[in-house]
Write a protein that holds these residues in place. Structure first.
Motif, PDB file in Angstrom:
ATOM      1  N   ASN A 282       0.824  -1.208   0.000  1.00  0.00           N
ATOM      2  CA  ASN A 282       0.000   0.000   0.000  1.00  0.00           C
ATOM      3  C   ASN A 282       0.861   1.263   0.000  1.00  0.00           C
ATOM      4  OD1 ASN A 282       0.704  -0.976   2.655  1.00  0.00           O
ATOM      5  ND2 ASN A 282      -0.530   0.679   3.493  1.00  0.00           N
ATOM      6  N   THR A 283       2.044   1.198   0.619  1.00  0.00           N
ATOM      7  CA  THR A 283       2.946   2.354   0.628  1.00  0.00           C
ATOM      8  C   THR A 283       3.399   2.691  -0.784  1.00  0.00           C
ATOM      9  OG1 THR A 283       3.751   1.620   2.788  1.00  0.00           O
ATOM     10  CG2 THR A 283       5.040   3.306   1.646  1.00  0.00           C
TER      11      THR A 283
ATOM     12  N   PHE B 212       3.025   5.939  -5.723  1.00  0.00           N
ATOM     13  CA  PHE B 212       2.886   6.009  -7.183  1.00  0.00           C
ATOM     14  C   PHE B 212       1.701   6.890  -7.574  1.00  0.00           C
ATOM     15  CE2 PHE B 212       0.979   4.402 -11.122  1.00  0.00           C
ATOM     16  CZ  PHE B 212       2.042   4.584 -11.995  1.00  0.00           C
ATOM     17  N   ILE B 213       0.560   6.680  -6.920  1.00  0.00           N
ATOM     18  CA  ILE B 213      -0.632   7.478  -7.236  1.00  0.00           C
ATOM     19  C   ILE B 213      -0.387   8.949  -6.905  1.00  0.00           C
ATOM     20  CG2 ILE B 213      -3.058   7.860  -6.636  1.00  0.00           C
ATOM     21  CD1 ILE B 213      -3.255   4.842  -6.120  1.00  0.00           C
ATOM     22  N   PHE B 214       0.262   9.197  -5.772  1.00  0.00           N
ATOM     23  CA  PHE B 214       0.562  10.576  -5.386  1.00  0.00           C
ATOM     24  C   PHE B 214       1.496  11.228  -6.395  1.00  0.00           C
ATOM     25  CE2 PHE B 214       2.813  13.834  -2.898  1.00  0.00           C
ATOM     26  CZ  PHE B 214       1.729  14.532  -2.393  1.00  0.00           C
TER      27      PHE B 214
ATOM     28  N   VAL C 145       2.417  15.137 -10.947  1.00  0.00           N
ATOM     29  CA  VAL C 145       2.767  15.460 -12.333  1.00  0.00           C
ATOM     30  C   VAL C 145       1.581  16.098 -13.050  1.00  0.00           C
ATOM     31  CG1 VAL C 145       3.433  14.483 -14.557  1.00  0.00           C
ATOM     32  CG2 VAL C 145       4.537  13.679 -12.470  1.00  0.00           C
ATOM     33  N   LEU C 146       0.388  15.545 -12.838  1.00  0.00           N
ATOM     34  CA  LEU C 146      -0.806  16.109 -13.480  1.00  0.00           C
ATOM     35  C   LEU C 146      -1.090  17.523 -12.988  1.00  0.00           C
ATOM     36  CD1 LEU C 146      -3.202  13.006 -13.448  1.00  0.00           C
ATOM     37  CD2 LEU C 146      -1.934  13.942 -15.389  1.00  0.00           C
TER      38      LEU C 146
ATOM     39  N   VAL D  79     -10.057  16.477  -0.770  1.00  0.00           N
ATOM     40  CA  VAL D  79     -11.225  15.662  -1.120  1.00  0.00           C
ATOM     41  C   VAL D  79     -10.815  14.204  -1.293  1.00  0.00           C
ATOM     42  CG1 VAL D  79     -12.958  15.216  -2.906  1.00  0.00           C
ATOM     43  CG2 VAL D  79     -12.514  17.561  -2.164  1.00  0.00           C
ATOM     44  N   GLY D  80      -9.707  13.982  -2.004  1.00  0.00           N
ATOM     45  CA  GLY D  80      -9.224  12.621  -2.205  1.00  0.00           C
ATOM     46  C   GLY D  80      -8.845  11.948  -0.900  1.00  0.00           C
TER      47      GLY D  80
END
Length: 212
Positions: free
Chosen positions: A77-78, A83-85, A90-91, A119-120
């Protein structure tokens, strides 16, 4: 120190750091993005220096200071969260720190990015508490649990407790690695500057040649 004193210290420290970040235009995203895409290393070097200072300071505190050092589990999960963060940074075109700075400067896009960061986080907390998204908190005990993709506690404090080696030793080793990376970047910059100088000299020589 009283709670009010702690708040005042945090306010002063945060204000100074915020001013430095705003003036230097420091950004964690730029530190990695610019190095990979544009081969410029200004923010990368600043990030490395910050990591050196924080690593030595943190491990010195763990070795000689007082308090309750954090213990955190490292698992699948870390890495998924990191990776998602990273994709989100970047976005958004900025890290969380520079997003705060840009919001303070009146950047509306940064304000939206900051808003949906919270929110996320809120939505994820609901998913975690309702569904106990694996790996469940019950599996995060600090001990390796491969079935739940948990590697256990993994930081200098844990290593100090487990092996009896002062945390500062691990801090010095990590800082040494960061110094080597910094020096490698400096050598690469010097090579780039030398190639640029030779290219400019060759261009001037071509311009100086008389036309036939």
């Amino acid at each position: 120190m009283s709670a009010i004193g702690q708040c005042l210290v945090a306010f002063v420290f945060g204000s100074v750091v915020g001013l430095l970040v705003q003036r230097s235009r420091f950004c964690n995203t730029a530190a990695l993005r610019d190095a990979i895409l544009f081969k410029t290393y200004r923010n990368t070097k600043a990030l490395l220096v910050a990591m050196m200072i924080l690593t030595l300071g943190f491990t010195l505190f763990l070795t000689f200071g007082e308090g309750n050092p954090m213990h955190f589990d490292v698992g699948l999960n870390t890495f998924a969260g990191l990776f998602i963060f990273g994709v989100g940074m970047v976005l958004a075109g900025a890290c969380t720190v520079s997003t705060w700075v840009k919001t303070g400067e009146g950047n509306v896009g940064a304000l939206w990015a900051l808003l949906f960061t919270f929110v996320g986080m809120f939505l994820f907390s609901l998913v975690w508490s309702v569904n106990y998204w694996p790996p469940a908190p019950a599996s995060m005990t600090g001990e390796p649990n491969l079935e739940a993709f948990q590697l256990g506690y993994s930081n200098a404090a844990t290593l100090q407790e487990k092996f009896g080696i002062p945390a500062i030793v691990f801090g010095v080793i990590q800082t040494g690695v960061l110094v080597l990376i910094y020096r490698a970047i400096r050598r690469k910059e010097e090579a780039q500057a030398e190639r640029h100088r030779k290219s400019q000299a060759a261009h001037k020589d071509m311009q100086a040649q008389p036309a036939e």
